[in-house]
Design a protein around this motif. Structure first.
Motif, PDB file in Angstrom:
ATOM      1  N   GLY A  18      45.212 -35.300   9.471  1.00 38.35           N
ATOM      2  CA  GLY A  18      45.170 -36.620   8.843  1.00 38.35           C
ATOM      3  C   GLY A  18      44.199 -36.678   7.678  1.00 38.35           C
ATOM      4  O   GLY A  18      44.504 -37.264   6.625  1.00 38.35           O
ATOM      5  N   LEU A  19      43.029 -36.061   7.850  1.00 39.23           N
ATOM      6  CA  LEU A  19      42.056 -36.028   6.758  1.00 39.23           C
ATOM      7  C   LEU A  19      42.623 -35.281   5.554  1.00 39.23           C
ATOM      8  O   LEU A  19      42.445 -35.690   4.402  1.00 39.23           O
ATOM      9  CB  LEU A  19      40.765 -35.357   7.229  1.00 39.23           C
ATOM     10  N   MET A  20      43.314 -34.168   5.811  1.00 34.53           N
ATOM     11  CA  MET A  20      43.888 -33.390   4.708  1.00 34.53           C
ATOM     12  C   MET A  20      45.058 -34.103   4.043  1.00 34.53           C
ATOM     13  O   MET A  20      45.268 -33.979   2.833  1.00 34.53           O
ATOM     14  CB  MET A  20      44.335 -32.018   5.212  1.00 34.53           C
ATOM     15  N   SER A  21      45.831 -34.838   4.835  1.00 31.86           N
ATOM     16  CA  SER A  21      47.023 -35.474   4.271  1.00 31.86           C
ATOM     17  C   SER A  21      46.664 -36.563   3.264  1.00 31.86           C
ATOM     18  O   SER A  21      47.481 -36.919   2.414  1.00 31.86           O
ATOM     19  CB  SER A  21      47.891 -36.062   5.392  1.00 31.86           C
ATOM     20  N   ALA A  22      45.427 -37.087   3.349  1.00 28.22           N
ATOM     21  CA  ALA A  22      45.000 -38.094   2.372  1.00 28.22           C
ATOM     22  C   ALA A  22      45.018 -37.508   0.964  1.00 28.22           C
ATOM     23  O   ALA A  22      45.565 -38.102   0.029  1.00 28.22           O
ATOM     24  CB  ALA A  22      43.601 -38.597   2.729  1.00 28.22           C
ATOM     25  N   ALA A  23      44.423 -36.330   0.803  1.00 25.56           N
ATOM     26  CA  ALA A  23      44.439 -35.682  -0.517  1.00 25.56           C
ATOM     27  C   ALA A  23      45.815 -35.121  -0.838  1.00 25.56           C
ATOM     28  O   ALA A  23      46.251 -35.144  -2.000  1.00 25.56           O
ATOM     29  CB  ALA A  23      43.385 -34.579  -0.569  1.00 25.56           C
ATOM     30  N   ALA A  24      46.530 -34.627   0.185  1.00 21.63           N
ATOM     31  CA  ALA A  24      47.851 -34.046  -0.053  1.00 21.63           C
ATOM     32  C   ALA A  24      48.826 -35.067  -0.626  1.00 21.63           C
ATOM     33  O   ALA A  24      49.735 -34.711  -1.385  1.00 21.63           O
ATOM     34  CB  ALA A  24      48.400 -33.468   1.247  1.00 21.63           C
ATOM     35  N   SER A  25      48.638 -36.340  -0.285  1.00 19.77           N
ATOM     36  CA  SER A  25      49.546 -37.374  -0.793  1.00 19.77           C
ATOM     37  C   SER A  25      49.401 -37.590  -2.297  1.00 19.77           C
ATOM     38  O   SER A  25      50.234 -38.262  -2.905  1.00 19.77           O
ATOM     39  CB  SER A  25      49.299 -38.696  -0.042  1.00 19.77           C
ATOM     40  N   PHE A  26      48.344 -36.997  -2.903  1.00 14.77           N
ATOM     41  CA  PHE A  26      48.136 -37.141  -4.340  1.00 14.77           C
ATOM     42  C   PHE A  26      48.651 -35.934  -5.134  1.00 14.77           C
ATOM     43  O   PHE A  26      48.506 -35.913  -6.357  1.00 14.77           O
ATOM     44  CB  PHE A  26      46.639 -37.330  -4.641  1.00 14.77           C
ATOM     45  N   VAL A  27      49.229 -34.933  -4.466  1.00 15.02           N
ATOM     46  CA  VAL A  27      49.681 -33.742  -5.194  1.00 15.02           C
ATOM     47  C   VAL A  27      50.758 -34.106  -6.211  1.00 15.02           C
ATOM     48  O   VAL A  27      50.704 -33.697  -7.378  1.00 15.02           O
ATOM     49  CB  VAL A  27      50.191 -32.659  -4.217  1.00 15.02           C
ATOM     50  N   SER A  28      51.764 -34.871  -5.779  1.00 14.03           N
ATOM     51  CA  SER A  28      52.834 -35.243  -6.710  1.00 14.03           C
ATOM     52  C   SER A  28      52.292 -36.120  -7.840  1.00 14.03           C
ATOM     53  O   SER A  28      52.698 -35.975  -9.005  1.00 14.03           O
ATOM     54  CB  SER A  28      53.960 -35.964  -5.969  1.00 14.03           C
ATOM     55  N   VAL A  29      51.360 -37.026  -7.515  1.00 10.27           N
ATOM     56  CA  VAL A  29      50.739 -37.860  -8.552  1.00 10.27           C
ATOM     57  C   VAL A  29      49.975 -36.987  -9.545  1.00 10.27           C
ATOM     58  O   VAL A  29      50.006 -37.204 -10.763  1.00 10.27           O
ATOM     59  CB  VAL A  29      49.800 -38.904  -7.911  1.00 10.27           C
ATOM     60  N   PHE A  30      49.285 -35.968  -9.021  1.00 12.28           N
ATOM     61  CA  PHE A  30      48.504 -35.053  -9.852  1.00 12.28           C
ATOM     62  C   PHE A  30      49.392 -34.348 -10.874  1.00 12.28           C
ATOM     63  O   PHE A  30      49.087 -34.306 -12.070  1.00 12.28           O
ATOM     64  CB  PHE A  30      47.800 -34.045  -8.942  1.00 12.28           C
ATOM     65  N   VAL A  31      50.515 -33.789 -10.416  1.00 18.75           N
ATOM     66  CA  VAL A  31      51.374 -33.053 -11.357  1.00 18.75           C
ATOM     67  C   VAL A  31      52.059 -34.004 -12.337  1.00 18.75           C
ATOM     68  O   VAL A  31      52.324 -33.624 -13.485  1.00 18.75           O
ATOM     69  CB  VAL A  31      52.418 -32.177 -10.606  1.00 18.75           C
ATOM     70  N   ILE A  32      52.336 -35.248 -11.921  1.00 15.22           N
ATOM     71  CA  ILE A  32      52.901 -36.230 -12.855  1.00 15.22           C
ATOM     72  C   ILE A  32      51.892 -36.547 -13.950  1.00 15.22           C
ATOM     73  O   ILE A  32      52.222 -36.581 -15.142  1.00 15.22           O
ATOM     74  CB  ILE A  32      53.318 -37.519 -12.109  1.00 15.22           C
ATOM     75  N   ARG A  33      50.634 -36.741 -13.567  1.00 14.83           N
ATOM     76  CA  ARG A  33      49.604 -37.064 -14.560  1.00 14.83           C
ATOM     77  C   ARG A  33      49.293 -35.869 -15.460  1.00 14.83           C
ATOM     78  O   ARG A  33      48.827 -36.047 -16.590  1.00 14.83           O
ATOM     79  CB  ARG A  33      48.334 -37.554 -13.863  1.00 14.83           C
ATOM     80  N   ARG A 101      53.298 -27.066 -13.932  1.00 19.95           N
ATOM     81  CA  ARG A 101      54.380 -26.169 -13.513  1.00 19.95           C
ATOM     82  C   ARG A 101      53.866 -25.052 -12.601  1.00 19.95           C
ATOM     83  O   ARG A 101      54.528 -24.696 -11.618  1.00 19.95           O
ATOM     84  CB  ARG A 101      55.061 -25.575 -14.754  1.00 19.95           C
ATOM     85  N   VAL A 102      52.689 -24.508 -12.933  1.00 24.86           N
ATOM     86  CA  VAL A 102      52.117 -23.453 -12.091  1.00 24.86           C
ATOM     87  C   VAL A 102      51.766 -24.006 -10.714  1.00 24.86           C
ATOM     88  O   VAL A 102      51.976 -23.343  -9.693  1.00 24.86           O
ATOM     89  CB  VAL A 102      50.884 -22.824 -12.770  1.00 24.86           C
ATOM     90  N   ILE A 103      51.244 -25.231 -10.667  1.00 28.87           N
ATOM     91  CA  ILE A 103      50.920 -25.845  -9.375  1.00 28.87           C
ATOM     92  C   ILE A 103      52.180 -26.020  -8.538  1.00 28.87           C
ATOM     93  O   ILE A 103      52.173 -25.781  -7.319  1.00 28.87           O
ATOM     94  CB  ILE A 103      50.201 -27.199  -9.587  1.00 28.87           C
ATOM     95  N   VAL A 104      53.272 -26.426  -9.168  1.00 29.12           N
ATOM     96  CA  VAL A 104      54.546 -26.567  -8.439  1.00 29.12           C
ATOM     97  C   VAL A 104      54.966 -25.226  -7.842  1.00 29.12           C
ATOM     98  O   VAL A 104      55.403 -25.147  -6.683  1.00 29.12           O
ATOM     99  CB  VAL A 104      55.644 -27.120  -9.368  1.00 29.12           C
ATOM    100  N   ILE A 105      54.811 -24.149  -8.623  1.00 24.55           N
ATOM    101  CA  ILE A 105      55.197 -22.826  -8.125  1.00 24.55           C
ATOM    102  C   ILE A 105      54.290 -22.396  -6.969  1.00 24.55           C
ATOM    103  O   ILE A 105      54.774 -21.915  -5.931  1.00 24.55           O
ATOM    104  CB  ILE A 105      55.131 -21.791  -9.273  1.00 24.55           C
ATOM    105  N   ILE A 106      52.978 -22.581  -7.128  1.00 25.07           N
ATOM    106  CA  ILE A 106      52.037 -22.203  -6.063  1.00 25.07           C
ATOM    107  C   ILE A 106      52.311 -23.015  -4.802  1.00 25.07           C
ATOM    108  O   ILE A 106      52.350 -22.477  -3.689  1.00 25.07           O
ATOM    109  CB  ILE A 106      50.581 -22.413  -6.530  1.00 25.07           C
ATOM    110  N   TRP A 107      52.505 -24.307  -4.980  1.00 25.69           N
ATOM    111  CA  TRP A 107      52.780 -25.191  -3.847  1.00 25.69           C
ATOM    112  C   TRP A 107      54.060 -24.757  -3.130  1.00 25.69           C
ATOM    113  O   TRP A 107      54.155 -24.790  -1.909  1.00 25.69           O
ATOM    114  CB  TRP A 107      52.900 -26.628  -4.336  1.00 25.69           C
ATOM    115  N   SER A 108      55.045 -24.337  -3.913  1.00 26.40           N
ATOM    116  CA  SER A 108      56.317 -23.917  -3.330  1.00 26.40           C
ATOM    117  C   SER A 108      56.161 -22.659  -2.488  1.00 26.40           C
ATOM    118  O   SER A 108      56.791 -22.523  -1.435  1.00 26.40           O
ATOM    119  CB  SER A 108      57.337 -23.676  -4.441  1.00 26.40           C
TER     120      SER A 108
END
Length: 373
Positions: A18-33, A101-108
């Motif tokens: 749960g603690l980790m999912s708080a930051a994880a929910s911002f990954v998509s926002v991060f790559v959009i920004r 784009r690199v973050i998307v690849i690493i995340w994948s």
């Protein structure tokens, strides 16, 4: 007792997630920004689903041979969460859209250990307590996860809001890496009965083996009904999964702080509804939880489409959270009810294969529709 010990460490592990999912929910926002286009945002979901789809059957064969699945689960999940420090450092070396784009690849690529972790999680939780205690175990885990996420989300959102540029995202992902180690230690404490691997059989022609397994699955009609309905539902929801953060950021102009508030509202609504859903299941059975919660969560995207401001998103978010907890409980129990005895690893793999297939198909179609309309 071993059961009480398992409930304790499953709850502690859930708190860490749960603690980790708080930051994880911002990954998509991060790559959009950082400047990622809609297609690349959709790949955050579809590429991991593609990798998981390919790996599910090989991982299921490995899972069948494991005598202590909790160890495999703990190690696979630690490898999955090792992705956070990598995501954090990429913007130090690459400019905006390239970094995205690199973050998307690493995340994948994290889908390789993640697909094994997800499969092992189902097997471990299904055997950590007797069948009549599964709903209790999972409700306590998800409640601990919800409380931890509810506490962490405002802190993470304020951290991101007040630190310069993308530094807040990077610090939050770095903290996640530390929490992942603690969650790994909790997962290692689980006591699950050792499994006896099935006897090795003589290698048969591939076509004969496929035909026999297909016949075995075809005979399990309740299982087929369950996975078909779940697959159709997942296709509908994955169609919009990558579009929701784009809708928030680009159309509603939601700030990072509001992203945290909305996710906190979702966690709070999910948290308070676990106990009522658990009581309904005990009194009336899983069906009276599964059907209303599935219908309610399916309505969430339609309600969200009516929102024209961040405050208008709140009622839809809360509605979805109240239903999601029931669906979590119902899906987990229903899956084990329809799996033939002694064939958990294989049938869990089939269920996950269909889920991943919908995750591969849905997001790109959604991204294509958004660019076309």
């Amino acid at each position: 007792s071993a059961q009480r010990r398992n409930v304790l460490f499953v709850a502690l592990d859930g708190a860490g997630i749960g603690l980790m999912s708080a930051a994880a929910s911002f990954v998509s926002v991060f790559v959009i920004r950082l400047g990622a286009p809609a297609l690349w945002v959709s790949l955050l979901s579809s590429i991991p689903s593609t990798i998981a789809l390919v790996m599910t059957i090989p991982w299921s064969q490995l899972a069948e041979r494991m005598t202590r699945p909790q160890r495999g689960w703990a190690l696979a999940r630690l490898a999955t969460h090792a992705i956070y420090p990598l995501v954090a450092v990429v913007p130090f070396f690459l400019p905006g859209s390239t970094a995205a784009r690199v973050i998307v690849i690493i995340w994948s690529l994290s889908a390789l250990p993640s697909s094994l972790s997800n499969m092992m999680f189902t097997l471990v939780m299904g055997n950590a307590v007797p069948p009549d205690q599964r709903a209790f175990l999972m409700s306590r885990r998800w409640m601990a996860l919800g409380v931890a996420k509810l506490v962490a989300l405002p802190l993470v959102s304020q951290l991101i809001e007040h630190m310069p540029e993308q530094r807040g995202y990077q610090v939050a992902f770095g903290i996640n890496a530390c929490i992942a180690v603690l969650a790994f230690l909790c997962a290692r404490q689980l006591r699950v009965p050792e499994r006896t691997p099935p006897p090795r059989t003589k290698r048969r022609p591939l076509l004969d083996s496929v035909r026999e397994q297909a016949h075995e699955v075809w005979q399990a009609k309740p299982f087929l009904t369950f996975v078909a309905g779940r697959a159709i539902r997942n296709l509908g929801l994955t169609l919009v999964s990558a579009l929701i953060p784009i809708y928030w950021v680009n159309h509603l102009q939601v700030s990072d702080a509001w992203v945290g508030y909305l996710n906190a509202a979702l966690s709070a609504a999910t948290l308070v509804s676990y106990l009522p859903w658990t009581r309904i299941k005990r009194r009336h059975g899983a069906r009276w939880v599964l059907i209303p919660s599935a219908v309610a969560t399916a309505l969430y995207p339609a309600l969200l489409s009516l929102a024209r401001s961040p405050t208008a998103v709140l009622p839809a978010i809360i509605f979805n959270g109240l239903a999601a907890s029931g669906l979590n409980l119902a899906f987990f129990d229903a899956l084990f009810e329809v799996i033939p005895p002694g064939k958990q690893a294989r049938f869990v793999a089939i269920n996950m294969t269909l889920i991943h297939l919908m995750g591969v198909i849905g997001p790109p179609i959604g991204a294509a529709l958004v660019n076309w309309i």
